[in-house]
Scaffold this motif. Structure first.
Motif, mmCIF file in Angstrom:
data_model
loop_
_atom_site.group_PDB
_atom_site.id
_atom_site.type_symbol
_atom_site.label_atom_id
_atom_site.label_comp_id
_atom_site.label_asym_id
_atom_site.label_seq_id
_atom_site.Cartn_x
_atom_site.Cartn_y
_atom_site.Cartn_z
ATOM 1 N N GLY A 239 5.143 11.056 -23.797
ATOM 2 C CA GLY A 239 6.481 10.915 -24.632
ATOM 3 C C GLY A 239 7.306 10.470 -23.507
ATOM 4 O O GLY A 239 7.240 9.693 -22.633
ATOM 5 N N ASP A 240 8.599 11.142 -23.871
ATOM 6 C CA ASP A 240 9.684 10.839 -22.726
ATOM 7 C C ASP A 240 9.363 11.449 -21.347
ATOM 8 O O ASP A 240 9.478 12.746 -21.417
ATOM 9 N N ILE A 241 9.365 10.669 -20.364
ATOM 10 C CA ILE A 241 9.098 11.282 -19.175
ATOM 11 C C ILE A 241 10.056 10.657 -18.034
ATOM 12 O O ILE A 241 10.700 9.752 -18.537
ATOM 13 N N ASN A 242 10.229 11.472 -16.768
ATOM 14 C CA ASN A 242 11.304 10.956 -16.103
ATOM 15 C C ASN A 242 10.536 10.510 -14.768
ATOM 16 O O ASN A 242 11.095 10.179 -13.731
ATOM 17 N N GLY A 243 9.247 10.458 -14.635
ATOM 18 C CA GLY A 243 8.494 10.030 -13.699
ATOM 19 C C GLY A 243 6.897 9.918 -13.971
ATOM 20 O O GLY A 243 6.607 10.739 -14.605
ATOM 21 N N LEU A 244 6.268 9.123 -13.428
ATOM 22 C CA LEU A 244 4.727 9.086 -13.315
ATOM 23 C C LEU A 244 4.113 8.839 -12.221
ATOM 24 O O LEU A 244 4.546 8.118 -11.175
ATOM 25 N N VAL A 245 3.052 9.695 -12.046
ATOM 26 C CA VAL A 245 1.970 9.336 -10.951
ATOM 27 C C VAL A 245 0.721 8.901 -11.373
ATOM 28 O O VAL A 245 -0.026 9.497 -12.294
ATOM 29 N N ILE A 246 0.223 7.664 -11.006
ATOM 30 C CA ILE A 246 -0.938 7.051 -11.408
ATOM 31 C C ILE A 246 -1.877 7.419 -10.117
ATOM 32 O O ILE A 246 -1.465 6.741 -9.012
ATOM 33 N N ASP A 247 -3.026 8.179 -10.369
ATOM 34 C CA ASP A 247 -4.018 8.280 -9.149
ATOM 35 C C ASP A 247 -5.110 7.258 -9.378
ATOM 36 O O ASP A 247 -5.745 7.076 -10.119
ATOM 37 N N LEU A 248 -5.238 6.395 -8.513
ATOM 38 C CA LEU A 248 -6.158 5.327 -8.337
ATOM 39 C C LEU A 248 -7.446 5.726 -7.371
ATOM 40 O O LEU A 248 -8.073 4.656 -6.855
ATOM 41 N N ARG A 249 -7.300 6.880 -6.739
ATOM 42 C CA ARG A 249 -8.072 7.165 -5.458
ATOM 43 C C ARG A 249 -9.550 7.032 -5.706
ATOM 44 O O ARG A 249 -10.069 7.560 -6.925
ATOM 45 N N GLY A 250 -10.197 6.382 -5.233
ATOM 46 C CA GLY A 250 -11.816 6.361 -5.213
ATOM 47 C C GLY A 250 -11.974 5.415 -6.503
ATOM 48 O O GLY A 250 -13.234 5.410 -7.297
ATOM 49 N N ASN A 251 -11.071 4.782 -7.186
ATOM 50 C CA ASN A 251 -11.341 4.016 -8.403
ATOM 51 C C ASN A 251 -12.096 2.570 -7.635
ATOM 52 O O ASN A 251 -11.411 1.579 -6.940
ATOM 53 N N PRO A 252 -13.251 1.976 -7.786
ATOM 54 C CA PRO A 252 -13.937 1.022 -7.492
ATOM 55 C C PRO A 252 -13.661 -0.450 -8.325
ATOM 56 O O PRO A 252 -13.988 -1.396 -7.880
ATOM 57 N N GLY A 253 -13.028 -0.290 -9.358
ATOM 58 C CA GLY A 253 -12.452 -1.380 -10.184
ATOM 59 C C GLY A 253 -13.231 -1.741 -11.206
ATOM 60 O O GLY A 253 -13.559 -0.555 -12.034
ATOM 61 N N GLY A 254 -13.578 -3.028 -11.847
ATOM 62 C CA GLY A 254 -14.234 -3.069 -12.877
ATOM 63 C C GLY A 254 -13.863 -4.390 -13.742
ATOM 64 O O GLY A 254 -13.763 -5.357 -12.802
ATOM 65 N N LEU A 255 -13.457 -4.248 -15.162
ATOM 66 C CA LEU A 255 -13.206 -5.659 -15.726
ATOM 67 C C LEU A 255 -11.732 -5.978 -15.309
ATOM 68 O O LEU A 255 -10.684 -5.127 -15.440
ATOM 69 N N LEU A 256 -11.600 -7.224 -15.240
ATOM 70 C CA LEU A 256 -10.305 -7.679 -14.748
ATOM 71 C C LEU A 256 -9.328 -7.784 -16.089
ATOM 72 O O LEU A 256 -8.103 -7.382 -15.886
ATOM 73 N N ASN A 257 -9.720 -7.907 -17.106
ATOM 74 C CA ASN A 257 -9.009 -8.207 -18.298
ATOM 75 C C ASN A 257 -7.944 -6.665 -18.417
ATOM 76 O O ASN A 257 -7.033 -6.482 -18.854
ATOM 77 N N GLU A 258 -8.970 -5.453 -18.198
ATOM 78 C CA GLU A 258 -8.441 -4.384 -18.379
ATOM 79 C C GLU A 258 -7.392 -3.977 -17.407
ATOM 80 O O GLU A 258 -6.385 -3.178 -17.660
ATOM 81 N N ALA A 259 -7.670 -4.491 -16.194
ATOM 82 C CA ALA A 259 -6.555 -4.317 -15.163
ATOM 83 C C ALA A 259 -5.192 -4.942 -15.409
ATOM 84 O O ALA A 259 -3.927 -4.423 -15.137
ATOM 85 N N VAL A 260 -5.437 -6.128 -16.008
ATOM 86 C CA VAL A 260 -4.198 -7.038 -16.498
ATOM 87 C C VAL A 260 -3.502 -6.252 -17.449
ATOM 88 O O VAL A 260 -2.458 -6.324 -17.612
ATOM 89 N N ASN A 261 -4.242 -5.772 -18.616
ATOM 90 C CA ASN A 261 -3.629 -5.131 -20.052
ATOM 91 C C ASN A 261 -3.107 -3.779 -19.112
ATOM 92 O O ASN A 261 -2.026 -3.396 -19.784
ATOM 93 N N MET A 262 -3.503 -3.177 -18.229
ATOM 94 C CA MET A 262 -2.968 -1.699 -17.712
ATOM 95 C C MET A 262 -1.720 -1.977 -17.198
ATOM 96 O O MET A 262 -0.622 -1.487 -17.585
ATOM 97 N N SER A 263 -1.420 -3.334 -16.292
ATOM 98 C CA SER A 263 -0.419 -3.687 -15.544
ATOM 99 C C SER A 263 0.418 -4.012 -16.606
ATOM 100 O O SER A 263 2.022 -3.835 -16.355
ATOM 101 N N ASP A 264 0.223 -4.465 -17.749
ATOM 102 C CA ASP A 264 1.033 -5.148 -18.910
ATOM 103 C C ASP A 264 1.983 -3.729 -19.395
ATOM 104 O O ASP A 264 3.110 -3.987 -19.797
#
Length: 539
Positions: A239-264
């Motif tokens: 919901g309404d938040i004042n800040g966000l921490v996205i933890d990508l430690r150890g994330n090896p990647g995967g599908l390009l289109n999903e990375a694009v859609n997440m960034s969107d």
């Protein structure tokens, strides 16, 4: 024709088909390819078949199907591809099926993670135990617990089997029954479970919760077909938040289109997420198709094992000054593999492009004259800090960023280091086994459970019973970590994996440090707005 001969011919055919695919890609858009080069390629393939024929006829041992497969699948094809780069790869039928399953993020089975554990009494010296059942799956609903030992599946003993073999027995068509017999510490006799296989969905966002009042936290494990939807669901739940921490430690990647859609979900409509450039295909630019009007500051936590699609997200948010990147310099995997199906469910993952961030930074680090082992496991910290020969680019607000070696964090956060005592406990599954023992004695724990002096004394007694040596200084030096680890494993056993992960996240010093950088992330956005008043933001 004998089955072994047919199999050998198939293996050689796959190799030649792989060469043909690679050759076709290499020759695309190169109309002036000389007849001499084509002749050289034919001679090379003829030499390979001649060598294979000599090996099959004259090798000291009989060329069994297994040896033939290993020579082709584990030798010739990977050897050819790894000469090109570290990430071009070949998938035999088993690996290809696993890759497709990983991309889909779902399969039919009972939904539990299993692992081998040392057991001198068992055949082969190991037993297969449940690490944890996935929440909401047949295993979880049936009451299977972490630490349960898998004795048999459909009356077939698991003694001497590896995890892949047991997992294959547990998987099967939807709505089919499978009988699983488990041993549980504290139970007078083995427990029998009649499970009905169902679709098991593996979560890309394995944990998302409010880690501080007004501050959301999510950990994204990889990028598969459901990742951007899961990220969106987590944001809706916050919901309404004042800040966000996205933890990508150890994330090896995967599908390009999903990375694009997440960034969107965090960028403005039309902003570049990533571009890819190759030789045989047209360049492509991916942009935020919908965009977002979110204003809260974002901190992205990365480490040396953050790679590929996870670096795309990190690089895009950094270049557009949408997030502050903290942690370690990322892996530096910016080679794009296109997977081509060869035959009989085999696949060739061939590098066809290079990834570039919105500012034009090449993500891939140098791999010339570096062994595969050194490339993946040995990285000199001084080389990562040396920016002398790194390409220099600018973010939307004019900040300096560096390319050609992964994503360099805006603020470093040192990786957690473990000592000899901690490594000993982890290697001997001390916390995992203690949780089994504790619940066998106490039956359950409540949500308000904390590790007090009495629990610590019980843990010390357990270590002695397991012949795990320690000193009072060992305990005192990492007491907070010990309490967190004990509580996390107990909560995983009692309440499920999510609750155990929350315990770890709430304690994690790197996450706590990342939260403190939210004001700096807000300042980053304020500077961007100021820069946009004088110079329009780059797209």
């Amino acid at each position: 024709m004998a089955p072994r001969t047919r199999r050998a011919l198939f293996s050689v055919t796959v190799f030649l088909a792989t060469c043909a695919v690679a050759g076709t890609l290499i020759n695309q858009r190169v109309d002036a390819q000389s007849a001499t080069d084509e002749s050289t390629l034919r001679d090379s393939l003829r030499n390979f078949t001649s060598v294979y024929s000599l090996v099959e006829q004259n090798y000291a041992d009989k060329m069994t199907t297994d040896k033939t497969d290993k020579a082709i699948y584990d030798g010739a094809i990977p050897g050819m591809l790894h000469v090109l780069d570290p990430h071009s790869n070949f998938y035999d039928p088993k690996a290809y099926a696993q890759m497709r399953e990983d991309q889909h993020g779902r399969y039919y089975g009972v939904g539990m993670t299993i692992q081998p554990q040392p057991d001198p009494k068992a055949k082969g010296g190991t037993k297969i135990v449940v690490l944890y059942p996935f929440e909401g799956t047949p295993s979880f609903k049936a009451g299977i617990r972490p630490g349960d030992t898998v004795l048999s599946v459909d009356d077939k003993s698991t003694e001497g089997m590896d995890t892949a073999g047991v997992a294959a027995l547990l998987k099967g068509p939807r709505n089919t029954h499978v009988k699983v017999v488990m041993a549980r510490e504290g139970a007078a006799k083995p427990l029998e479970f009649d499970l009905v296989r169902d679709e098991v969905s593996r979560q890309s966002v394995d944990i998302a919760f409010m880690i501080r009042p007004g501050v959301g936290y999510m950990h994204v494990t990889n990028f598969m077909e459901t990742t951007s939807r899961e990220v969106g669901d987590a944001l809706d739940k916050f919901g309404d938040i004042n800040g966000l921490v996205i933890d990508l430690r150890g994330n090896p990647g995967g599908l390009l289109n999903e990375a694009v859609n997440m960034s969107d979900k965090f960028l403005q409509k039309g902003q570049i997420v990533v571009s890819q450039r190759g030789r045989a295909f047209p360049d492509q630019v991916y942009r935020a198709a919908h965009g977002s009007d979110t204003k809260y500051p974002i901190v992205v936590l990365v480490n040396r094992n953050t790679a590929s699609a996870a670096e795309i997200v990190s690089g895009a948010l950094q270049d557009h000054d949408r997030a502050l990147i903290v942690g370690e310099t990322t892996f530096g995997k910016g080679l794009v593999q296109t997977v081509f199906q060869i035959s009989e469910n085999t696949g060739l993952a061939l590098t066809t492009y290079h990834y570039y961030t919105p500012s034009g930074r090449l993500i891939q680090r140098n791999y010339n004259h570096v062994s595969l082992y050194d490339y993946y496991y040995v990285r000199d910290p001084s080389q990562l800090q040396d920016k002398t020969n790194r390409e220099v680019k600018l973010t939307d607000s004019g900040r300096t960023v560096y390319g050609g070696g992964g994503i360099t964090p805006d603020q470093p956060i040192e990786n957690l280091k473990s000592n000899r005592f901690q490594n000993s406990l982890l290697s001997k599954y001390a916390f995992f086994n203690f949780s089994k023992h504790y619940l066998a004695v106490h039956n359950s724990v409540s949500k308000d459970f904390n590790v007090d002096d009495a629990v610590m004394q019980e843990f010390k007694s357990f270590l002695k019973s397991q012949d795990i040596d320690y000193t009072d200084q060992d305990i005192a030096g990492v007491q907070d970590w010990l309490k967190e680890s004990i509580k996390s494993d107990l909560f995983t056993s009692q309440f499920g994996q999510l609750e155990g992960l929350k315990v770890r996240a709430e304690w994690d010093p790197q996450i706590a440090k990342a939260v403190t950088y939210l004001p700096e992330a807000q300042t980053l956005q304020d500077h961007l707005k100021l820069a946009q008043k004088t110079n329009p933001a780059r797209n």
